[in-house]
Design a protein around this motif. Structure first.
Motif, PDB file in Angstrom:
ATOM      1  N   PHE A 173       0.497  -1.094  -0.361  1.00 51.41           N
ATOM      2  CA  PHE A 173      -0.242   0.059  -0.263  1.00 51.41           C
ATOM      3  C   PHE A 173       1.020   0.923   0.193  1.00 51.41           C
ATOM      4  N   THR A 174       0.712   1.779  -1.111  1.00 50.37           N
ATOM      5  CA  THR A 174       1.629   3.354  -0.800  1.00 50.37           C
ATOM      6  C   THR A 174       0.575   4.732  -1.393  1.00 50.37           C
ATOM      7  N   VAL A 175       1.282   5.245  -0.848  1.00 48.74           N
ATOM      8  CA  VAL A 175       0.082   7.274  -1.576  1.00 48.74           C
ATOM      9  C   VAL A 175       0.785   7.269  -1.927  1.00 48.74           C
ATOM     10  N   SER A 176       0.520   8.546  -3.461  1.00 42.68           N
ATOM     11  CA  SER A 176       1.699   9.852  -3.759  1.00 42.68           C
ATOM     12  C   SER A 176       1.531  10.931  -2.550  1.00 42.68           C
ATOM     13  N   PHE A 177       1.946  11.275  -2.888  1.00 44.00           N
ATOM     14  CA  PHE A 177       2.425  12.613  -1.868  1.00 44.00           C
ATOM     15  C   PHE A 177       2.066  14.166  -2.201  1.00 44.00           C
ATOM     16  N   GLU A 178       1.754  13.225  -3.667  1.00 50.59           N
ATOM     17  CA  GLU A 178       1.710  14.399  -5.260  1.00 50.59           C
ATOM     18  C   GLU A 178       0.620  14.530  -4.776  1.00 50.59           C
ATOM     19  N   LEU A 179      -1.191  14.001  -4.136  1.00 49.46           N
ATOM     20  CA  LEU A 179      -2.328  13.896  -4.400  1.00 49.46           C
ATOM     21  C   LEU A 179      -2.739  14.590  -3.393  1.00 49.46           C
ATOM     22  N   PRO A 180      -3.774  15.345  -4.003  1.00 51.35           N
ATOM     23  CA  PRO A 180      -4.645  16.457  -2.967  1.00 51.35           C
ATOM     24  C   PRO A 180      -4.560  15.686  -1.305  1.00 51.35           C
ATOM     25  N   LEU A 181      -4.542  16.548  -0.618  1.00 45.14           N
ATOM     26  CA  LEU A 181      -4.957  15.919   1.066  1.00 45.14           C
ATOM     27  C   LEU A 181      -5.997  15.221   0.781  1.00 45.14           C
ATOM     28  N   ARG A 182      -7.686  15.900   0.142  1.00 44.14           N
ATOM     29  CA  ARG A 182      -8.665  14.727  -0.030  1.00 44.14           C
ATOM     30  C   ARG A 182      -8.668  13.501  -0.068  1.00 44.14           C
ATOM     31  N   GLU A 183      -7.635  13.429  -1.394  1.00 42.48           N
ATOM     32  CA  GLU A 183      -7.807  12.173  -2.589  1.00 42.48           C
ATOM     33  C   GLU A 183      -6.568  10.968  -1.435  1.00 42.48           C
ATOM     34  N   ALA A 184      -5.700  11.629  -1.208  1.00 39.77           N
ATOM     35  CA  ALA A 184      -5.256  10.873  -0.311  1.00 39.77           C
ATOM     36  C   ALA A 184      -5.592  10.210   1.098  1.00 39.77           C
ATOM     37  N   ARG A 185      -6.180  10.748   1.449  1.00 40.16           N
ATOM     38  CA  ARG A 185      -6.799  10.619   2.520  1.00 40.16           C
ATOM     39  C   ARG A 185      -7.953   9.674   2.093  1.00 40.16           C
ATOM     40  N   ASP A 186      -8.451  10.103   1.375  1.00 39.35           N
ATOM     41  CA  ASP A 186      -9.449   8.578   0.779  1.00 39.35           C
ATOM     42  C   ASP A 186      -9.547   7.633   0.268  1.00 39.35           C
ATOM     43  N   ALA A 187      -7.803   7.971  -0.277  1.00 42.60           N
ATOM     44  CA  ALA A 187      -6.914   6.255  -0.492  1.00 42.60           C
ATOM     45  C   ALA A 187      -6.768   5.276   0.407  1.00 42.60           C
ATOM     46  N   PHE A 188      -6.156   6.480   1.228  1.00 42.71           N
ATOM     47  CA  PHE A 188      -6.250   5.988   2.269  1.00 42.71           C
ATOM     48  C   PHE A 188      -7.292   4.643   3.529  1.00 42.71           C
ATOM     49  N   GLU A 189      -8.175   5.928   3.567  1.00 47.98           N
ATOM     50  CA  GLU A 189      -9.166   5.188   3.839  1.00 47.98           C
ATOM     51  C   GLU A 189      -9.916   3.294   3.800  1.00 47.98           C
ATOM     52  N   ARG A 190      -9.989   4.061   1.769  1.00 42.67           N
ATOM     53  CA  ARG A 190     -10.484   2.893   1.614  1.00 42.67           C
ATOM     54  C   ARG A 190      -9.513   1.170   2.027  1.00 42.67           C
ATOM     55  N   ALA A 191      -8.160   1.761   1.989  1.00 39.15           N
ATOM     56  CA  ALA A 191      -7.370   0.737   1.907  1.00 39.15           C
ATOM     57  C   ALA A 191      -7.409   0.170   3.286  1.00 39.15           C
ATOM     58  N   TYR A 192      -7.596   1.119   4.220  1.00 38.83           N
ATOM     59  CA  TYR A 192      -8.309   0.949   5.651  1.00 38.83           C
ATOM     60  C   TYR A 192      -9.056  -0.045   5.983  1.00 38.83           C
ATOM     61  N   PHE A 193     -10.341   0.057   5.752  1.00 37.54           N
ATOM     62  CA  PHE A 193     -10.798  -1.010   5.645  1.00 37.54           C
ATOM     63  C   PHE A 193     -11.500  -2.051   4.520  1.00 37.54           C
ATOM     64  N   GLU A 194     -10.623  -1.878   3.309  1.00 41.39           N
ATOM     65  CA  GLU A 194     -10.748  -2.862   3.106  1.00 41.39           C
ATOM     66  C   GLU A 194      -9.919  -4.041   3.534  1.00 41.39           C
ATOM     67  N   HIS A 195      -8.863  -3.533   4.031  1.00 40.06           N
ATOM     68  CA  HIS A 195      -8.131  -4.589   4.813  1.00 40.06           C
ATOM     69  C   HIS A 195      -9.068  -5.138   5.952  1.00 40.06           C
ATOM     70  N   HIS A 196      -9.596  -4.279   7.063  1.00 33.95           N
ATOM     71  CA  HIS A 196     -10.502  -5.327   7.709  1.00 33.95           C
ATOM     72  C   HIS A 196     -11.348  -5.784   7.538  1.00 33.95           C
ATOM     73  N   LEU A 197     -12.131  -5.403   6.324  1.00 33.42           N
ATOM     74  CA  LEU A 197     -13.031  -6.462   5.718  1.00 33.42           C
ATOM     75  C   LEU A 197     -13.170  -7.822   5.253  1.00 33.42           C
ATOM     76  N   GLN A 198     -11.475  -7.277   5.053  1.00 34.75           N
ATOM     77  CA  GLN A 198     -10.880  -8.645   4.618  1.00 34.75           C
ATOM     78  C   GLN A 198     -10.529  -9.429   5.603  1.00 34.75           C
ATOM     79  N   ARG A 199      -9.923  -9.112   6.515  1.00 29.52           N
ATOM     80  CA  ARG A 199      -9.340  -9.767   7.938  1.00 29.52           C
ATOM     81  C   ARG A 199     -10.975 -10.454   8.268  1.00 29.52           C
ATOM     82  N   GLU A 200     -11.710  -9.476   8.320  1.00 30.46           N
ATOM     83  CA  GLU A 200     -12.900 -10.047   9.098  1.00 30.46           C
ATOM     84  C   GLU A 200     -13.209 -10.712   8.745  1.00 30.46           C
TER      85      GLU A 200
END
Length: 237
Positions: A173-200
């Protein structure tokens, strides 16, 4: 499993309640106005009805009166509203409504009210007790109805959560620091919830506990991010 009818003119609320109740194993039928609700009730008797008060064609209290008049109020009905007065809520319970829920509805109150409603329906079917219309629920109190508006997003008490050791970032999982803050945050949150959904294994209850979110807020967040719990649950299993 029960057959539950959700009557509300707001599509977002219908879909949210349908997702929550469906996740609990119930079969949900939706109506966006009183006319659709009449047609569904004429064709079958749901085990429980969640009925909005303020609707554009016919309000929920009027529909409740119609069902009582026509001897169709043979199932528990839970009224919902974000703008009802005490008098309106009292009138609904006197007509035969089992309960009254204020919007925004917390997950805990929703599931508790649904459980109580289904228990009442089972009593009627099993013991042949009098219909709901002959046994109106106690009127809601002023304290339960008149209170300041609160944000829909739940507040989590950090003191109730056990601290977890810091872990390295998930591989891949990597996020480009060149992304606008909102897009970077959404990318992180998406990966975060996908991780926990797969785990559970796709369990919304366990993911809500793991992430510290109430399930109503979790559903909204996943929908906003475009994350599909069902697909991730199957992939994780």
């Amino acid at each position: 499993m029960a057959n539950i009818l959700v009557v509300d003119d707001e599509m977002g609320i219908r879909e949210l309640l349908s997702e929550i109740l469906g996740d609990e194993g119930h079969v949900v039928t939706m109506a966006e106005n009183a006319q659709q609700a009449r047609q569904i009730r004429a064709a079958s008797t749901p085990d429980l009805v969640l009925l909005d008060i303020w609707m554009p064609d016919t309000d929920g209290v009027t529909l409740l009166k119609e069902w009582q008049r026509d001897r169709l109020l043979t199932m528990p009905v839970i009224m919902m509203s974000g703008h009802a007065t005490i008098d309106t809520a009292v009138e609904a319970t006197r007509i035969g409504a089992l309960n009254f829920l204020e919007k925004p509805i917390s997950l805990q109150k929703l599931l508790k009210a649904v459980q109580q409603g289904l228990s009442r329906a089972q009593d009627i079917a099993r013991n042949g007790v009098m219909p709901i219309t002959a046994r109106p629920a106690a009127a809601p109190t002023t304290e339960s109805l008149v209170k300041p508006a609160v944000a829909a997003t739940p507040v989590v008490d950090a003191s109730t959560l056990a601290p977890e050791p810091t872990k390295p970032a998930e591989p891949g999982f990597t996020v480009s620091f060149e992304l606008p803050l909102r897009e970077a945050r959404d990318a992180f949150e998406r990966a975060y919830f996908e991780h926990h959904l797969q785990r559970e294994g796709g369990s919304m209850t366990r993911v809500a506990e793991r992430t510290g979110l109430e399930r109503t807020h979790l559903y909204r967040k996943l929908k906003q991010l475009g994350v599909e719990p069902g697909k991730l649950g199957r992939r994780g299993g």
